[in-house]
Scaffold this motif. Structure first.
Motif, PDB file in Angstrom:
ATOM      1  N   GLY A   1     -22.610 -37.551  28.687  1.00  0.00           N
ATOM      2  CA  GLY A   1     -23.903 -37.142  29.206  1.00  0.00           C
ATOM      3  C   GLY A   1     -24.210 -37.716  30.580  1.00  0.00           C
ATOM      4  N   ASP A   2     -23.161 -38.003  31.355  1.00  0.00           N
ATOM      5  CA  ASP A   2     -23.347 -38.706  32.625  1.00  0.00           C
ATOM      6  C   ASP A   2     -22.891 -37.903  33.843  1.00  0.00           C
ATOM      7  N   VAL A   3     -22.764 -36.594  33.708  1.00  0.00           N
ATOM      8  CA  VAL A   3     -22.380 -35.786  34.861  1.00  0.00           C
ATOM      9  C   VAL A   3     -23.445 -35.918  35.945  1.00  0.00           C
ATOM     10  N   GLY A   4     -23.026 -36.306  37.135  1.00  0.00           N
ATOM     11  CA  GLY A   4     -23.959 -36.488  38.242  1.00  0.00           C
ATOM     12  C   GLY A   4     -24.403 -37.909  38.461  1.00  0.00           C
ATOM     13  N   ALA A   5     -24.089 -38.832  37.539  1.00  0.00           N
ATOM     14  CA  ALA A   5     -24.450 -40.237  37.728  1.00  0.00           C
ATOM     15  C   ALA A   5     -23.694 -40.803  38.927  1.00  0.00           C
ATOM     16  N   ASN A   6     -24.356 -41.663  39.675  1.00  0.00           N
ATOM     17  CA  ASN A   6     -23.714 -42.270  40.852  1.00  0.00           C
ATOM     18  C   ASN A   6     -24.538 -43.488  41.266  1.00  0.00           C
ATOM     19  N   THR A   7     -24.182 -44.634  40.740  1.00  0.00           N
ATOM     20  CA  THR A   7     -24.972 -45.847  40.969  1.00  0.00           C
ATOM     21  C   THR A   7     -25.140 -46.129  42.457  1.00  0.00           C
TER      22      THR A   7
ATOM     23  N   ILE B   1     -11.289 -62.251  41.409  1.00  0.00           N
ATOM     24  CA  ILE B   1     -11.945 -61.006  41.010  1.00  0.00           C
ATOM     25  C   ILE B   1     -13.442 -61.213  41.146  1.00  0.00           C
ATOM     26  N   LEU B   2     -14.063 -60.460  42.052  1.00  0.00           N
ATOM     27  CA  LEU B   2     -15.513 -60.478  42.237  1.00  0.00           C
ATOM     28  C   LEU B   2     -16.047 -59.198  41.616  1.00  0.00           C
ATOM     29  N   LEU B   3     -16.593 -59.316  40.419  1.00  0.00           N
ATOM     30  CA  LEU B   3     -17.023 -58.141  39.671  1.00  0.00           C
ATOM     31  C   LEU B   3     -18.538 -57.981  39.776  1.00  0.00           C
ATOM     32  N   LEU B   4     -18.950 -56.895  40.413  1.00  0.00           N
ATOM     33  CA  LEU B   4     -20.364 -56.554  40.535  1.00  0.00           C
ATOM     34  C   LEU B   4     -20.715 -55.723  39.304  1.00  0.00           C
ATOM     35  N   ASP B   5     -21.255 -56.380  38.303  1.00  0.00           N
ATOM     36  CA  ASP B   5     -21.442 -55.766  36.993  1.00  0.00           C
ATOM     37  C   ASP B   5     -22.249 -54.473  37.087  1.00  0.00           C
ATOM     38  N   SER B   6     -21.634 -53.365  36.716  1.00  0.00           N
ATOM     39  CA  SER B   6     -22.243 -52.028  36.628  1.00  0.00           C
ATOM     40  C   SER B   6     -22.261 -51.248  37.929  1.00  0.00           C
ATOM     41  N   PHE B   7     -21.562 -51.703  38.974  1.00  0.00           N
ATOM     42  CA  PHE B   7     -21.646 -51.053  40.284  1.00  0.00           C
ATOM     43  C   PHE B   7     -20.698 -49.859  40.358  1.00  0.00           C
ATOM     44  N   GLY B   8     -21.111 -48.728  39.797  1.00  0.00           N
ATOM     45  CA  GLY B   8     -20.302 -47.519  39.789  1.00  0.00           C
ATOM     46  C   GLY B   8     -20.357 -46.756  41.088  1.00  0.00           C
ATOM     47  N   LEU B   9     -19.306 -45.940  41.310  1.00  0.00           N
ATOM     48  CA  LEU B   9     -19.195 -45.149  42.550  1.00  0.00           C
ATOM     49  C   LEU B   9     -19.238 -43.652  42.315  1.00  0.00           C
ATOM     50  N   GLY B  10     -19.730 -43.219  41.174  1.00  0.00           N
ATOM     51  CA  GLY B  10     -19.820 -41.789  40.924  1.00  0.00           C
ATOM     52  C   GLY B  10     -19.140 -41.390  39.633  1.00  0.00           C
ATOM     53  N   ALA B  11     -19.651 -40.358  39.000  1.00  0.00           N
ATOM     54  CA  ALA B  11     -19.186 -39.937  37.674  1.00  0.00           C
ATOM     55  C   ALA B  11     -17.699 -39.594  37.662  1.00  0.00           C
ATOM     56  N   THR B  12     -17.048 -39.943  36.573  1.00  0.00           N
ATOM     57  CA  THR B  12     -15.634 -39.620  36.380  1.00  0.00           C
ATOM     58  C   THR B  12     -15.508 -38.200  35.815  1.00  0.00           C
TER      59      THR B  12
ATOM     60  N   HIS C   1     -25.560 -47.693  30.167  1.00  0.00           N
ATOM     61  CA  HIS C   1     -24.497 -47.621  31.161  1.00  0.00           C
ATOM     62  C   HIS C   1     -24.155 -46.164  31.455  1.00  0.00           C
ATOM     63  N   THR C   2     -23.502 -45.940  32.592  1.00  0.00           N
ATOM     64  CA  THR C   2     -23.065 -44.600  32.966  1.00  0.00           C
ATOM     65  C   THR C   2     -21.556 -44.608  33.212  1.00  0.00           C
ATOM     66  N   ARG C   3     -20.919 -43.495  32.843  1.00  0.00           N
ATOM     67  CA  ARG C   3     -19.457 -43.370  32.942  1.00  0.00           C
ATOM     68  C   ARG C   3     -19.097 -43.013  34.386  1.00  0.00           C
ATOM     69  N   GLU C   4     -18.622 -44.001  35.138  1.00  0.00           N
ATOM     70  CA  GLU C   4     -18.361 -43.803  36.564  1.00  0.00           C
ATOM     71  C   GLU C   4     -17.049 -44.448  36.993  1.00  0.00           C
ATOM     72  N   HIS C   5     -16.577 -44.022  38.174  1.00  0.00           N
ATOM     73  CA  HIS C   5     -15.506 -44.743  38.852  1.00  0.00           C
ATOM     74  C   HIS C   5     -15.997 -46.144  39.208  1.00  0.00           C
TER      75      HIS C   5
ATOM     76  N   SER D   1     -31.155 -44.811  38.732  1.00  0.00           N
ATOM     77  CA  SER D   1     -31.961 -43.595  38.858  1.00  0.00           C
ATOM     78  C   SER D   1     -31.773 -42.660  37.668  1.00  0.00           C
ATOM     79  N   TRP D   2     -30.917 -43.029  36.724  1.00  0.00           N
ATOM     80  CA  TRP D   2     -30.523 -42.153  35.618  1.00  0.00           C
ATOM     81  C   TRP D   2     -31.514 -42.261  34.467  1.00  0.00           C
ATOM     82  N   PRO D   3     -31.694 -41.187  33.696  1.00  0.00           N
ATOM     83  CA  PRO D   3     -32.590 -41.277  32.525  1.00  0.00           C
ATOM     84  C   PRO D   3     -32.115 -42.334  31.530  1.00  0.00           C
ATOM     85  N   GLY D   4     -33.037 -42.925  30.818  1.00  0.00           N
ATOM     86  CA  GLY D   4     -32.690 -43.918  29.812  1.00  0.00           C
ATOM     87  C   GLY D   4     -32.399 -45.273  30.429  1.00  0.00           C
ATOM     88  N   SER D   5     -31.690 -46.100  29.681  1.00  0.00           N
ATOM     89  CA  SER D   5     -31.387 -47.453  30.166  1.00  0.00           C
ATOM     90  C   SER D   5     -29.943 -47.849  29.904  1.00  0.00           C
TER      91      SER D   5
END
Length: 397
Positions: free
Chosen positions: A24-30, A6-17, A349-353, A343-347
């Protein structure tokens, strides 16, 4: 011979779920926003190895959009897809545990965005038990910023820096040389016992070095974490005769449960070096689990888009070294534990795929359906290694 990685890229999201609205994460996409930023700079991202495995195609399945600068539409070499989190949080422990077959269906406790963040009865009792001079910070903060803000006062007074975040966590920072590493660990051990009534997931020791307002965290971080509530993939593998090799902070996240061997490293590239060594040594029925923490700690939380992009290029450039050493019967998955869109406001985590990209000798390339739980990853690896099925998740291969 069967091995899993398992190679886990910590926090590498692919778009909001679909449930990102609750966070509060609609539109987030790391990934998507980093790629868009790079294209706007006139230097589109070049991740040829990840792209061939199906990264951009997986992101398109998750977000409905192709990342800027990525043009491959077929001929992929991995079985690629994305997964949504069933756990109620978007934190480190929930993401990792769910990947390993244990979704977090309860609510963690969190400290409020007030100043002070920690209740007086907690900090007073911790001071009484440890004898520290007092506390600095006591708020929600970026770890790198708060040590520079209070580092000089900490060194001068012996008061300890404490802070929290949107995670279920209490973080305690102190200077390795002026305060002492073992003393810091002892305070964190006491704090771990005291935060239990608050249902807090982790107490993290954050040692640092430096002087005169210029401080840097060291690799001697240690997490005092609540253990998973039931057996994970790691336990299944270890209990049934396999070896579980934990690289980076994996052992801390699982409170050492199911771990056979621990390998540390100060940053992504050192961990990749360690991964290559472990890859040569790991035997049959082994699970190697590595967390590349810099993506989250150094770039996601700091909202450093350029740094995040550069770190992705570094990993991509080294993948051929890892792939060249794979053996028949190996199965690898590249994934993440949550998002942290720089690119998201604040610091926070974001709820993403998260990506779910499987590859290895004999793995047929294909598009996978979007999984409704991260546990499909663990279920797939359990099937591959021939261990007992997990309580949650469905094998994708």
């Amino acid at each position: 011979m069967s091995r899993a990685f398992i190679l886990l890229l910590d926090s590498f999201g692919l778009g909001a779920t679909p449930d990102a609205v609750q966070y509060g994460d609609v539109g987030a996409n790391t990934f998507g926003h980093i790629a868009a930023w790079a294209a706007e700079q006139g230097t589109p991202m070049q991740l040829p190895n990840l792209e061939r495995l199906g990264l951009a195609a997986a992101a398109q399945l998750a977000s409905g959009e192709w990342a800027a600068g990525f043009h491959q539409r077929d001929g992929f070499e991995g079985a690629y897809g994305a997964a949504r989190e069933r756990s109620t949080g978007k934190d480190t422990q929930s993401g990792h545990w769910e990947i390993a077959g244990v979704p977090v269906t309860f609510d963690w406790g969190y400290f409020p965005r007030t100043v002070p963040s920690f209740p007086a009865e907690l900090t007073d009792e911790l001071q009484r038990q440890t004898g520290v001079a007092g506390w600095l910070g006591n708020c929600h903060a970026s770890g790198t910023e708060i040590i520079n803000l209070y580092g000089d006062e900490h060194v001068a007074t012996g008061k300890v820096i404490i802070y929290t975040s949107a995670d279920s966590v209490m973080q305690i920072a102190a200077h390795e040389e002026h305060f002492g590493l073992e003393r810091l660990y002892a305070i964190c051990e006491a704090a771990y016992q005291l935060v239990k009534p608050y249902n807090i997931g982790r107490v993290i020791a954050r040692p640092f070095t430096g002087s005169n307002g210029n401080y840097k965290r060291t690799s001697n971080r240690h997490d005092y974490a609540v253990p998973p509530p039931s057996k994970t993939l790691l336990d299944h593998v270890k209990d049934e005769g396999g070896e579980v090799i934990a690289l980076g902070k994996i052992s801390d996240i699982f409170a050492t449960m199911g771990v056979s061997r621990v390998v540390k490293g100060p940053d992504n590239m050192a961990l990749f070096d360690a991964l290559l060594k472990v890859e040569q040594e790991a035997g049959d029925k082994s699970l190697t689990f590595v967390n590349f923490v810099d993506f989250d700690m150094m770039f996601g939380h700091r909202r450093d888009i350029a740094g995040y992009s550069n770190a992705l290029h570094e990993i991509d450039a080294r993948l051929p070294e890892f792939m060249a050493r794979l053996k028949p019967g190996d199965l690898v998955v590249i994934t993440a534990d949550h998002g942290c869109d720089p690119s998201w406001p604040g610091s926070d985590h974001t709820r993403e795929h998260i990506p779910m990209i499987f590859f290895g000798p004999g793995i047929a390339p294909r598009a996978l359906p979007i999984a409704d739980t991260f546990s499909d990853i663990g279920a797939t690896l359990a099937k591959h290694l021939g261990v007992s099925p997990l309580s949650h998740g469905t094998a994708q291969l």
